[in-house]
Design a protein around this motif. Structure first.
Motif, PDB file in Angstrom:
ATOM      1  N   THR A  12     -14.922 -73.350  78.463  1.00 29.24           N
ATOM      2  CA  THR A  12     -14.037 -73.216  77.310  1.00 29.24           C
ATOM      3  C   THR A  12     -14.016 -71.807  76.751  1.00 29.24           C
ATOM      4  N   ASP A  13     -12.976 -71.567  75.966  1.00 26.55           N
ATOM      5  CA  ASP A  13     -12.840 -70.362  75.160  1.00 26.55           C
ATOM      6  C   ASP A  13     -12.310 -70.801  73.805  1.00 26.55           C
ATOM      7  N   THR A  14     -13.156 -70.712  72.782  1.00 28.48           N
ATOM      8  CA  THR A  14     -12.766 -71.136  71.438  1.00 28.48           C
ATOM      9  C   THR A  14     -12.031 -70.041  70.684  1.00 28.48           C
ATOM     10  N   GLY A  15     -12.172 -68.802  71.135  1.00 23.61           N
ATOM     11  CA  GLY A  15     -11.518 -67.698  70.450  1.00 23.61           C
ATOM     12  C   GLY A  15     -12.317 -67.147  69.275  1.00 23.61           C
ATOM     13  N   THR A  16     -13.600 -67.528  69.160  1.00 23.65           N
ATOM     14  CA  THR A  16     -14.428 -67.021  68.062  1.00 23.65           C
ATOM     15  C   THR A  16     -14.768 -65.545  68.302  1.00 23.65           C
ATOM     16  N   LEU A  17     -15.288 -64.907  67.289  1.00 27.35           N
ATOM     17  CA  LEU A  17     -15.685 -63.502  67.391  1.00 27.35           C
ATOM     18  C   LEU A  17     -16.726 -63.319  68.500  1.00 27.35           C
ATOM     19  N   THR A  19     -17.210 -65.257  71.178  1.00 25.02           N
ATOM     20  CA  THR A  19     -16.615 -65.428  72.511  1.00 25.02           C
ATOM     21  C   THR A  19     -15.682 -64.276  72.856  1.00 25.02           C
ATOM     22  N   LYS A  20     -15.003 -63.719  71.856  1.00 25.32           N
ATOM     23  CA  LYS A  20     -14.147 -62.560  72.112  1.00 25.32           C
ATOM     24  C   LYS A  20     -14.990 -61.370  72.573  1.00 25.32           C
ATOM     25  N   SER A  21     -16.178 -61.222  71.973  1.00 23.55           N
ATOM     26  CA  SER A  21     -17.079 -60.131  72.367  1.00 23.55           C
ATOM     27  C   SER A  21     -17.534 -60.301  73.810  1.00 23.55           C
ATOM     28  N   ILE A  22     -17.905 -61.513  74.159  1.00 24.36           N
ATOM     29  CA  ILE A  22     -18.344 -61.792  75.538  1.00 24.36           C
ATOM     30  C   ILE A  22     -17.198 -61.543  76.507  1.00 24.36           C
ATOM     31  N   LYS A  23     -16.026 -62.043  76.152  1.00 27.94           N
ATOM     32  CA  LYS A  23     -14.839 -61.922  77.002  1.00 27.94           C
ATOM     33  C   LYS A  23     -14.468 -60.456  77.252  1.00 27.94           C
ATOM     34  N   LYS A  24     -14.619 -59.648  76.219  1.00 29.38           N
ATOM     35  CA  LYS A  24     -14.311 -58.224  76.339  1.00 29.38           C
ATOM     36  C   LYS A  24     -15.186 -57.585  77.419  1.00 29.38           C
ATOM     37  N   TYR A  25     -16.429 -58.020  77.465  1.00 32.00           N
ATOM     38  CA  TYR A  25     -17.369 -57.469  78.445  1.00 32.00           C
ATOM     39  C   TYR A  25     -17.153 -58.083  79.835  1.00 32.00           C
ATOM     40  N   THR A  26     -17.061 -59.408  79.908  1.00 26.20           N
ATOM     41  CA  THR A  26     -17.012 -60.088  81.208  1.00 26.20           C
ATOM     42  C   THR A  26     -15.639 -60.060  81.865  1.00 26.20           C
ATOM     43  N   LYS A  27     -14.603 -59.959  81.047  1.00 23.27           N
ATOM     44  CA  LYS A  27     -13.206 -60.028  81.532  1.00 23.27           C
ATOM     45  C   LYS A  27     -12.892 -61.410  82.112  1.00 23.27           C
ATOM     46  N   ALA A  28     -13.742 -62.388  81.853  1.00 21.38           N
ATOM     47  CA  ALA A  28     -13.550 -63.755  82.354  1.00 21.38           C
ATOM     48  C   ALA A  28     -12.792 -64.573  81.294  1.00 21.38           C
ATOM     49  N   PRO A  29     -11.950 -65.498  81.710  1.00 19.73           N
ATOM     50  CA  PRO A  29     -11.150 -66.266  80.751  1.00 19.73           C
ATOM     51  C   PRO A  29     -11.944 -67.297  79.941  1.00 19.73           C
TER      52      PRO A  29
END
Length: 186
Positions: A12-17, A19-29
């Motif tokens: 999942t991706d909840t869109g929280t701060l 998860t956004k931080s993790i996503k920025k680093y991992t580039k994973a959806p």
């Protein structure tokens, strides 16, 4: 060996701060992993927020889609995979899961482990896991070896790239048909 059972992995991706931080680093959806033994996701387990309103207090959780963290983030996106396994595999996984259930207060969220993944250095503490490490640990302890690395290095994206997982849904969590039906009943 007859693969007549299934377990379900939800990313999942909840869109929280966070998860956004993790996503920025991992580039994973997707950046959170959970495991369920039913396609309706009524019994869904992971390591995450113990209280939906408190991102700091984490550990082993039975996730509740309608009252837990996901209820606070109705735009959550997900992908759900099915992994075909044997009856014996399910028995072993449920035994491992029961250890977590019985001792749930002793478990903590392994935030340093998340940092370790980014450095490709496993950071392991007894009774401390992050979400994908927990799911990988359940599978690993049950004899299901899907990666050539320790569970402490498994990321949610590793589930996406493993050929043993069959995608059954991708989209908004609350639009997943079994969840939608349960929501309308409640």
């Amino acid at each position: 060996m007859v693969l007549n059972q299934s377990v379900y992995i939800m990313l999942t991706d909840t869109g929280t701060l966070f998860t956004k931080s993790i996503k920025k680093y991992t580039k994973a959806p997707y950046n959170h992993a959970s495991i369920s033994f039913d396609p309706d996701l009524q019994e869904l387990y992971s390591f995450g927020r113990k209280n939906p309103s408190n991102p700091i207090n984490g550990g082993f959780v039975k996730e509740d889609i309608f009252e837990g963290t996901y209820s606070k983030y109705p735009e959550t996106t997900c992908v759900i995979y099915k992994l075909e396994v044997t009856d014996r595999d399910v028995e072993k996984m449920k035994r491992v899961l029961n250890v977590f259930k019985k001792n749930q207060r002793k478990f903590l969220y392994n935030l340093l482990g998340v940092v370790g993944v980014s450095l490709n250095e496993p950071v392991e503490f007894s009774n401390s896991y992050f979400c994908s490490q927990f799911v990988a640990e359940i599978l690993h302890r049950s004899g299901i070896r899907l990666w050539d690395k320790l569970p402490a290095l498994v990321t949610p994206d590793d589930f996406r790239s493993n050929q043993r997982f069959h995608q059954i849904y991708e989209g908004k969590l609350f639009e997943y048909e079994p969840v939608k039906k349960r929501f309308l009943k409640e």
